[in-house]
Design an enzyme around this catalytic site. Structure first.
Site, short mmCIF file in Angstrom:
data_model
loop_
_atom_site.label_atom_id
_atom_site.label_comp_id
_atom_site.label_asym_id
_atom_site.label_seq_id
_atom_site.Cartn_x
_atom_site.Cartn_y
_atom_site.Cartn_z
N LYS A 120 -29.51 36.48 -6.57
CA LYS A 120 -30.09 37.47 -7.49
C LYS A 120 -29.76 38.86 -6.98
O LYS A 120 -29.82 39.10 -5.78
CB LYS A 120 -31.60 37.28 -7.59
CG LYS A 120 -32.29 38.34 -8.44
CD LYS A 120 -33.70 37.97 -8.78
CE LYS A 120 -34.73 38.33 -7.75
NZ LYS A 120 -34.80 39.76 -7.39
N GLU A 189 -38.58 42.70 -14.66
CA GLU A 189 -39.81 42.99 -13.90
C GLU A 189 -40.50 44.23 -14.47
O GLU A 189 -39.86 45.27 -14.65
CB GLU A 189 -39.45 43.21 -12.42
CG GLU A 189 -40.66 43.54 -11.57
CD GLU A 189 -40.43 43.41 -10.06
OE1 GLU A 189 -39.34 42.94 -9.64
OE2 GLU A 189 -41.33 43.78 -9.30
O1 KIV Z 1 -38.28 39.69 -4.16
C1 KIV Z 1 -38.92 39.05 -4.98
O2 KIV Z 1 -39.79 38.24 -4.64
C2 KIV Z 1 -38.64 39.26 -6.39
C3 KIV Z 1 -39.70 38.80 -7.32
C4 KIV Z 1 -40.76 39.83 -7.38
C5 KIV Z 1 -39.17 38.47 -8.64
O3 KIV Z 1 -37.65 39.82 -6.76
#
Ligand code: KIV
Length: 272
Positions: A120, A189
């Protein structure tokens, strides 16, 4: 005795796309170690994220910025050992994807040595070439729009994004550009519910929300928030599931059920 995790199918990108098509909500949570990962697996969590939120909830830092590649790799290896069928995503930490080559090398490390199935990364259209490079190299990507905690000092705090029309339009066009570049999943988010719904309908790929309403295809929260063990205040969009359960596993199961039945997030967790 067979458990739910023995019988359920492996969660893949294809399965997540099918779930979007079928309107079946996707339940996601963060995890940072093997024991919690195995509880998430047993409880039917579809997607597990080793988030760079570990900087705050594990390391006690004020932001996610100090988290290193080594930290993310170590926690990914721990979590991978607790999973069987859930899809494992690892966050690319701050400044670990400043060039396409750096992004591919670091993401490759998470997949080859960590056991991640996807990475991600935060950022809008400016990251489209990086997403494309990862895609070309067979690395699945979850894009992350809306509030991007790695930009906290640029934004000047943690706040809801996309309230102004111009910002909302840009978020939608960034989302389409990232999908076009090859993103397989989108995370939103702290986004107002109408905008979250609009982006979710506009994209073919599944959209996971955190503070982005029930209009998304699935939900994610920080595990320590639902167990009420995070340092500091729990955000408005999160919920303490320990108040209605007498065990950690029970709380996780209740979260999964609430997401699947569209009972979470409720009105009080939503930005309008
Ligand atoms: O770092 C994380 O845990 C995230 C979540 C808040 C989606 O990006």
């Amino acid at each position: 005795m067979s458990t739910q995790s023995d019988t359920r199918k492996k969660i893949t990108i294809r399965r997540l796309a099918e779930m979007k098509q079928a309107g079946e909500k996707i339940a996601c949570l963060t995890a940072y170690d093997a024991s919690f990962a195995s509880l998430l697996e047993k409880s039917g969590v579809d997607v597990v994220l080793v988030g760079d939120s570990l900087g705050m909830v594990i390391q006690g830092e004020e932001t996610t910025l100090p988290v290193s590649i080594e930290d993310m790799l170590y926690h990914t290896q721990c979590v991978a050992k607790g999973l069987q069928n859930a899809l494992l995503i690892t966050d690319m930490p701050f400044l670990s994807f400043t060039s396409e080559q750096e992004a591919v090398l670091n993401a490759g490390l998470f997949m080859k040595q960590g056991g991640a199935h996807m990475v991600k990364l935060e950022g809008g259209i400016d990251q489209a070439d990086t997403v494309s490079a990862l895609n070309r190299n067979g690395i699945p990507v979850c894009a992350h729009l809306g509030l991007q905690p790695q930009y906290v000092h640029k934004i000047g705090g943690y706040r809801v994004q996309g309230r102004e029309q111009q910002d909302a339009d840009k978020m939608l066009s960034d989302a389409l550009a990232l999908q076009q570049a090859g993103a397989d999943l989108m995370l939103l988010e702290c986004v107002p519910e109408v905008l979250a719904g609009k982006i979710t309908r506009a994209l073919d790929i599944p959209v996971i929300g955190i503070g982005a309403s029930v209009n998304c295809d699935g939900q994610i929260l920080v595990l320590y928030d639902i167990l009420d063990i995070s340092l500091g205040l729990r955000p408005k969009f999160s919920k303490n599931f320990m108040t209605s359960s007498n065990s950690i596993e029970g709380a996780i199961r209740q979260y999964v059920e609430a997401v699947k039945q569209e009972k979470f997030p409720a009105d009080e967790h939503v930005f309008r």
